[in-house]
Design a protein around this motif. Sequence first.
Motif, PDB file in Angstrom:
ATOM      1  N   TYR A  98     -70.751 106.615  17.802  1.00  0.00           N
ATOM      2  CA  TYR A  98     -70.892 106.682  19.252  1.00  0.00           C
ATOM      3  C   TYR A  98     -69.682 106.044  19.948  1.00  0.00           C
ATOM      4  O   TYR A  98     -69.131 106.608  20.889  1.00  0.00           O
ATOM      5  N   PHE A 148     -67.304 108.106  22.386  1.00  0.00           N
ATOM      6  CA  PHE A 148     -67.253 107.691  23.784  1.00  0.00           C
ATOM      7  C   PHE A 148     -65.839 107.292  24.193  1.00  0.00           C
ATOM      8  O   PHE A 148     -65.400 107.599  25.298  1.00  0.00           O
ATOM      9  N   ASN A 194     -67.530 109.770  28.338  1.00  0.00           N
ATOM     10  CA  ASN A 194     -68.721 110.306  28.966  1.00  0.00           C
ATOM     11  C   ASN A 194     -69.861 110.220  27.953  1.00  0.00           C
ATOM     12  O   ASN A 194     -69.740 110.735  26.836  1.00  0.00           O
ATOM     13  N   GLU A 195     -70.968 109.590  28.338  1.00  0.00           N
ATOM     14  CA  GLU A 195     -72.077 109.360  27.411  1.00  0.00           C
ATOM     15  C   GLU A 195     -72.701 110.656  26.904  1.00  0.00           C
ATOM     16  O   GLU A 195     -72.996 110.789  25.714  1.00  0.00           O
ATOM     17  N   GLU A 196     -72.943 111.597  27.817  1.00  0.00           N
ATOM     18  CA  GLU A 196     -73.595 112.854  27.421  1.00  0.00           C
ATOM     19  C   GLU A 196     -72.710 113.663  26.482  1.00  0.00           C
ATOM     20  O   GLU A 196     -73.194 114.214  25.485  1.00  0.00           O
ATOM     21  N   ALA A 232     -72.716 112.054  23.083  1.00  0.00           N
ATOM     22  CA  ALA A 232     -73.957 112.361  22.354  1.00  0.00           C
ATOM     23  C   ALA A 232     -73.918 113.779  21.796  1.00  0.00           C
ATOM     24  O   ALA A 232     -74.323 114.016  20.643  1.00  0.00           O
ATOM     25  N   SER A 280     -68.097 112.121  36.688  1.00  0.00           N
ATOM     26  CA  SER A 280     -67.691 111.260  35.570  1.00  0.00           C
ATOM     27  C   SER A 280     -66.219 110.873  35.645  1.00  0.00           C
ATOM     28  O   SER A 280     -65.731 110.188  34.763  1.00  0.00           O
TER      29      SER A 280
END
Length: 162
Positions: free
Chosen positions: A20, A24, A29-31, A34, A84
């Motif tokens: 992660y 990242f 960007n977190e989404e 993921a 973002s």
Amino acid sequence: MLDERDFFVESIRQCEKSMYILAFEILRNEEDAADVIQESILKAYCSLDTLRNKKQFRAWMMSIVHNTALAFLRKNRNTVDLESQEEPAAPETDSDTKITVWEAVQRLRLPYRLVIILFYYQSCSVQQISTITSTPAGAVRQQLSRGRKMLASMLNREDFVK
């Protein structure tokens, strides 16, 4: 003894935080991070038979995440998500302004930010970073050196440069 599926699941659990962080730091960007992790896990599972040495799983997996994140960036290069788009602030020139080391690291550009995080925060060796990023070890050492110098100038400290 673990079968292949159990080995894979346990190995993913052991390196999920590192995966992660890597995704990242590339994508910011977190989404997207993921999504890249999910895609990377699928790619790894489908090509698990290509892993020659199970002791190298973490470096192999991190390399897949790295390459998948870069491919994601190339694919989405022309799209801009305004929500973002939060660029780190430019370093302050006022010597009274203090920033933390982490804030300074976040202000570095790729690849310097990535190698600093992998080396100092994820405890990867130069050789492991070289494997993950598909960059020669000498170039990784140079990126680390330049990254340290950039950090030292941001933090106004001579003791960061080695």
